[in-house]
Design a protein around this motif. Structure first.
Motif, PDB file in Angstrom:
ATOM      1  N   VAL A  91       0.848  -1.185   0.115  1.00 58.76           N
ATOM      2  CA  VAL A  91       0.138  -0.105   0.007  1.00 58.76           C
ATOM      3  C   VAL A  91       0.840   1.258  -0.113  1.00 58.76           C
ATOM      4  O   VAL A  91       0.704   2.339  -0.864  1.00 58.76           O
ATOM      5  CB  VAL A  91      -0.943   0.016   1.208  1.00 58.76           C
ATOM      6  N   LEU A  92       1.732   1.206   0.952  1.00 54.36           N
ATOM      7  CA  LEU A  92       2.728   2.520   0.957  1.00 54.36           C
ATOM      8  C   LEU A  92       3.697   2.564  -0.152  1.00 54.36           C
ATOM      9  O   LEU A  92       4.040   3.946  -0.657  1.00 54.36           O
ATOM     10  CB  LEU A  92       3.616   2.638   2.178  1.00 54.36           C
ATOM     11  N   ASP A  93       3.625   1.727  -0.919  1.00 54.03           N
ATOM     12  CA  ASP A  93       4.671   1.772  -2.355  1.00 54.03           C
ATOM     13  C   ASP A  93       4.046   1.925  -3.481  1.00 54.03           C
ATOM     14  O   ASP A  93       4.375   2.288  -4.516  1.00 54.03           O
ATOM     15  CB  ASP A  93       5.484   0.318  -2.397  1.00 54.03           C
ATOM     16  N   SER A  94       2.765   2.361  -3.342  1.00 53.57           N
ATOM     17  CA  SER A  94       1.570   2.716  -4.310  1.00 53.57           C
ATOM     18  C   SER A  94       1.514   4.336  -4.634  1.00 53.57           C
ATOM     19  O   SER A  94       1.850   4.897  -3.802  1.00 53.57           O
ATOM     20  CB  SER A  94       0.391   2.091  -4.344  1.00 53.57           C
ATOM     21  N   ASP A  95       1.424   4.580  -5.740  1.00 51.50           N
ATOM     22  CA  ASP A  95       1.018   6.030  -6.011  1.00 51.50           C
ATOM     23  C   ASP A  95      -0.481   6.282  -5.690  1.00 51.50           C
ATOM     24  O   ASP A  95      -0.598   7.377  -5.182  1.00 51.50           O
ATOM     25  CB  ASP A  95       1.395   6.319  -7.477  1.00 51.50           C
ATOM     26  N   VAL A  96      -1.149   5.320  -6.350  1.00 51.57           N
ATOM     27  CA  VAL A  96      -2.835   5.605  -6.016  1.00 51.57           C
ATOM     28  C   VAL A  96      -3.217   4.240  -5.562  1.00 51.57           C
ATOM     29  O   VAL A  96      -3.056   3.068  -5.865  1.00 51.57           O
ATOM     30  CB  VAL A  96      -3.282   6.151  -7.543  1.00 51.57           C
ATOM     31  N   VAL A  97      -4.253   4.251  -4.405  1.00 52.70           N
ATOM     32  CA  VAL A  97      -4.977   3.236  -4.147  1.00 52.70           C
ATOM     33  C   VAL A  97      -6.414   3.325  -4.881  1.00 52.70           C
ATOM     34  O   VAL A  97      -7.061   4.314  -4.517  1.00 52.70           O
ATOM     35  CB  VAL A  97      -4.987   3.193  -2.559  1.00 52.70           C
ATOM     36  N   TRP A  98      -6.922   2.229  -5.616  1.00 50.91           N
ATOM     37  CA  TRP A  98      -8.045   2.591  -6.152  1.00 50.91           C
ATOM     38  C   TRP A  98      -8.991   1.403  -5.606  1.00 50.91           C
ATOM     39  O   TRP A  98      -8.882   0.197  -5.886  1.00 50.91           O
ATOM     40  CB  TRP A  98      -7.980   2.409  -7.953  1.00 50.91           C
ATOM     41  N   VAL A  99     -10.085   1.707  -4.965  1.00 52.69           N
ATOM     42  CA  VAL A  99     -10.969   0.929  -4.362  1.00 52.69           C
ATOM     43  C   VAL A  99     -12.357   0.701  -5.261  1.00 52.69           C
ATOM     44  O   VAL A  99     -12.922   1.644  -5.544  1.00 52.69           O
ATOM     45  CB  VAL A  99     -11.444   1.208  -2.759  1.00 52.69           C
ATOM     46  N   MET A 100     -12.669  -0.544  -5.725  1.00 55.86           N
ATOM     47  CA  MET A 100     -13.605  -0.823  -6.335  1.00 55.86           C
ATOM     48  C   MET A 100     -15.089  -0.565  -5.669  1.00 55.86           C
ATOM     49  O   MET A 100     -15.095  -0.757  -4.439  1.00 55.86           O
ATOM     50  CB  MET A 100     -13.401  -1.995  -6.968  1.00 55.86           C
ATOM     51  N   GLY A 101     -16.314  -0.476  -6.210  1.00 56.34           N
ATOM     52  CA  GLY A 101     -17.292  -0.537  -5.557  1.00 56.34           C
ATOM     53  C   GLY A 101     -17.933  -1.908  -5.286  1.00 56.34           C
ATOM     54  O   GLY A 101     -17.494  -2.712  -5.717  1.00 56.34           O
ATOM     55  N   GLY A 102     -19.242  -1.901  -4.662  1.00 55.37           N
ATOM     56  CA  GLY A 102     -19.905  -2.997  -4.190  1.00 55.37           C
ATOM     57  C   GLY A 102     -20.328  -2.804  -2.799  1.00 55.37           C
ATOM     58  O   GLY A 102     -20.923  -1.785  -2.571  1.00 55.37           O
ATOM     59  N   SER A 103     -20.042  -3.629  -2.043  1.00 56.56           N
ATOM     60  CA  SER A 103     -20.623  -3.508  -0.468  1.00 56.56           C
ATOM     61  C   SER A 103     -19.699  -2.741   0.453  1.00 56.56           C
ATOM     62  O   SER A 103     -18.631  -3.385   0.961  1.00 56.56           O
ATOM     63  CB  SER A 103     -20.783  -4.904  -0.063  1.00 56.56           C
ATOM     64  N   VAL A 104     -20.059  -1.561   0.878  1.00 55.59           N
ATOM     65  CA  VAL A 104     -19.230  -0.993   1.658  1.00 55.59           C
ATOM     66  C   VAL A 104     -19.215  -1.565   3.092  1.00 55.59           C
ATOM     67  O   VAL A 104     -18.239  -1.582   3.664  1.00 55.59           O
ATOM     68  CB  VAL A 104     -19.485   0.441   1.816  1.00 55.59           C
ATOM     69  N   ALA A 105     -20.063  -2.297   3.768  1.00 53.42           N
ATOM     70  CA  ALA A 105     -20.485  -2.697   4.769  1.00 53.42           C
ATOM     71  C   ALA A 105     -19.431  -3.962   4.924  1.00 53.42           C
ATOM     72  O   ALA A 105     -18.636  -4.062   6.111  1.00 53.42           O
ATOM     73  CB  ALA A 105     -21.857  -3.160   5.295  1.00 53.42           C
ATOM     74  N   ASN A 106     -19.400  -4.773   3.923  1.00 52.07           N
ATOM     75  CA  ASN A 106     -18.472  -5.997   3.671  1.00 52.07           C
ATOM     76  C   ASN A 106     -16.896  -5.500   3.829  1.00 52.07           C
ATOM     77  O   ASN A 106     -16.284  -6.013   4.305  1.00 52.07           O
ATOM     78  CB  ASN A 106     -18.962  -6.777   2.680  1.00 52.07           C
ATOM     79  N   LEU A 107     -16.707  -4.522   2.952  1.00 51.46           N
ATOM     80  CA  LEU A 107     -15.510  -4.053   2.797  1.00 51.46           C
ATOM     81  C   LEU A 107     -14.822  -3.528   4.208  1.00 51.46           C
ATOM     82  O   LEU A 107     -13.767  -4.071   4.651  1.00 51.46           O
ATOM     83  CB  LEU A 107     -15.407  -2.747   1.982  1.00 51.46           C
ATOM     84  N   LEU A 108     -15.731  -3.016   4.996  1.00 48.16           N
ATOM     85  CA  LEU A 108     -15.068  -2.018   6.291  1.00 48.16           C
ATOM     86  C   LEU A 108     -14.919  -3.244   7.237  1.00 48.16           C
ATOM     87  O   LEU A 108     -13.936  -3.556   7.873  1.00 48.16           O
ATOM     88  CB  LEU A 108     -16.484  -1.205   6.887  1.00 48.16           C
ATOM     89  N   ALA A 109     -15.799  -4.413   7.360  1.00 54.78           N
ATOM     90  CA  ALA A 109     -15.614  -5.607   8.214  1.00 54.78           C
ATOM     91  C   ALA A 109     -14.322  -6.349   7.673  1.00 54.78           C
ATOM     92  O   ALA A 109     -13.721  -6.629   8.313  1.00 54.78           O
ATOM     93  CB  ALA A 109     -16.842  -6.433   8.179  1.00 54.78           C
ATOM     94  N   VAL A 110     -14.208  -6.579   6.538  1.00 52.86           N
ATOM     95  CA  VAL A 110     -13.166  -7.498   6.144  1.00 52.86           C
ATOM     96  C   VAL A 110     -11.698  -6.650   6.367  1.00 52.86           C
ATOM     97  O   VAL A 110     -10.686  -7.315   6.594  1.00 52.86           O
ATOM     98  CB  VAL A 110     -13.155  -7.914   4.528  1.00 52.86           C
ATOM     99  N   TRP A 111     -11.672  -5.500   5.773  1.00 53.35           N
ATOM    100  CA  TRP A 111     -10.574  -4.643   6.066  1.00 53.35           C
ATOM    101  C   TRP A 111     -10.220  -4.521   7.563  1.00 53.35           C
ATOM    102  O   TRP A 111      -9.094  -4.584   8.212  1.00 53.35           O
ATOM    103  CB  TRP A 111     -10.912  -3.049   5.776  1.00 53.35           C
ATOM    104  N   ARG A 112     -11.305  -4.375   8.422  1.00 52.48           N
ATOM    105  CA  ARG A 112     -10.652  -4.374  10.071  1.00 52.48           C
ATOM    106  C   ARG A 112     -10.155  -5.681  10.627  1.00 52.48           C
ATOM    107  O   ARG A 112      -9.389  -5.724  11.278  1.00 52.48           O
ATOM    108  CB  ARG A 112     -12.235  -3.937  10.635  1.00 52.48           C
ATOM    109  N   VAL A 113     -10.746  -7.038   9.928  1.00 53.23           N
ATOM    110  CA  VAL A 113      -9.927  -8.186  10.380  1.00 53.23           C
ATOM    111  C   VAL A 113      -8.517  -8.125  10.011  1.00 53.23           C
ATOM    112  O   VAL A 113      -7.942  -8.945  10.876  1.00 53.23           O
ATOM    113  CB  VAL A 113     -11.045  -9.188   9.689  1.00 53.23           C
ATOM    114  N   HIS A 114      -8.237  -7.630   8.813  1.00 53.59           N
ATOM    115  CA  HIS A 114      -7.018  -7.725   8.674  1.00 53.59           C
ATOM    116  C   HIS A 114      -6.131  -6.529   8.721  1.00 53.59           C
ATOM    117  O   HIS A 114      -4.845  -6.651   8.365  1.00 53.59           O
ATOM    118  CB  HIS A 114      -6.971  -7.873   6.919  1.00 53.59           C
ATOM    119  N   GLY A 115      -6.695  -5.801   9.417  1.00 55.66           N
ATOM    120  CA  GLY A 115      -5.758  -4.412   9.873  1.00 55.66           C
ATOM    121  C   GLY A 115      -5.743  -3.429   8.754  1.00 55.66           C
ATOM    122  O   GLY A 115      -4.609  -2.541   8.754  1.00 55.66           O
TER     123      GLY A 115
END
Length: 246
Positions: A91-115
């Motif tokens: 992530v830190l080595d990237s110039d841009v992070v591009w996040v695709m659409g879909g379920s923001v609720a599921n995204l947030l839950a999974v991101w938190r599990v993995h830090g």
């Protein structure tokens, strides 16, 4: 190369159909790269498809779009397990992070599990441009309106909170989003909301909204504020971006 200060490009667009490919990067993705300030080498894009369950077909189309655009794209996948040994480094080595659409609720839950929530904040502070479409826009704010829970729109209020506002996406193409956002601002759920028609993006430096941009003429951005217990909406005319190549 990183942006000179924490930068977010929150959008309701960024993709279009190609003549030879199923997907091309439209002007908003190219603008995210421009905001990063990268020059003299191929831009590095980190693609995050958590909100659609890391769908392989979409990841392949994004990789093809990156090839056509002249970008190096790395997918960050969390299903069935992280595909990278060093997620934070990627992530830190990237110039841009591009996040695709879909379920923001599921995204947030999974991101938190993995830090990944913590990692994204570090990247934002380091000047990596954080961007995305729909759920990939909502995630950077306090929250917004979503169909993550079913066909009836509901609020999500526990997003990453890098930007201290509500966010409304697809403001002109989903009739239920505007009235729900107005209710959420009027009742104080969000102190203020920033909303985008399809094809429009909002540029933030730090937590300050500095510009609205669009890849489609005639589209708008909107700021919704609470005045006297009611929601008041102000339209912002976006700057039209150059047509993306491809």
């Amino acid at each position: 190369m990183t942006a000179p200060e924490p930068t977010v490009l929150a959008t309701s667009g960024g993709h279009r159909m190609g003549r030879r490919t199923r997907l091309l990067f439209d002007s908003l993705v190219h603008h995210a790269v421009e905001l990063s300030g990268v020059h003299g080498r191929r831009p590095r894009i980190l693609y995050v498809g958590t909100a659609i369950g890391d769908a392989e077909a979409t990841a392949a189309r994004m990789a093809e779009a990156a090839r056509v655009a002249g970008f190096d794209l790395t997918p960050l996948q969390l299903f069935p397990m992280p595909n990278l040994d060093d997620m934070e480094g990627a992530v830190l080595d990237s110039d841009v992070v591009w996040v695709m659409g879909g379920s923001v609720a599921n995204l947030l839950a999974v991101w938190r599990v993995h830090g990944l929530e913590r990692i994204m904040r570090r990247a934002w502070e380091a000047g990596v441009v954080l961007s995305g479409v729909s759920a990939g826009s909502l995630c950077w704010f306090q929250g917004g309106t979503t169909d993550s829970y079913g066909p009836e729109l509901r609020p999500v209020t526990d997003a990453l909170g890098l930007l201290p506002y509500g966010n409304g996406v697809h403001y002109d193409s989903d009739a239920g989003r505007r009235p729900l956002m107005h209710r959420l601002v009027a009742d104080g759920t969000f102190p203020e909301a920033h909303c985008t028609d399809d094809g429009v993006g909002l540029v933030y430096r730090g937590t300050r909204l500095v510009e609205a941009v669009t890849e489609i003429p005639g589209k708008g951005a909107y700021v919704v504020r609470r005045e006297g217990g009611e929601a008041v909406e102000e339209r912002i005319e976006p700057r039209l971006l150059p047509t993306a190549p491809g």
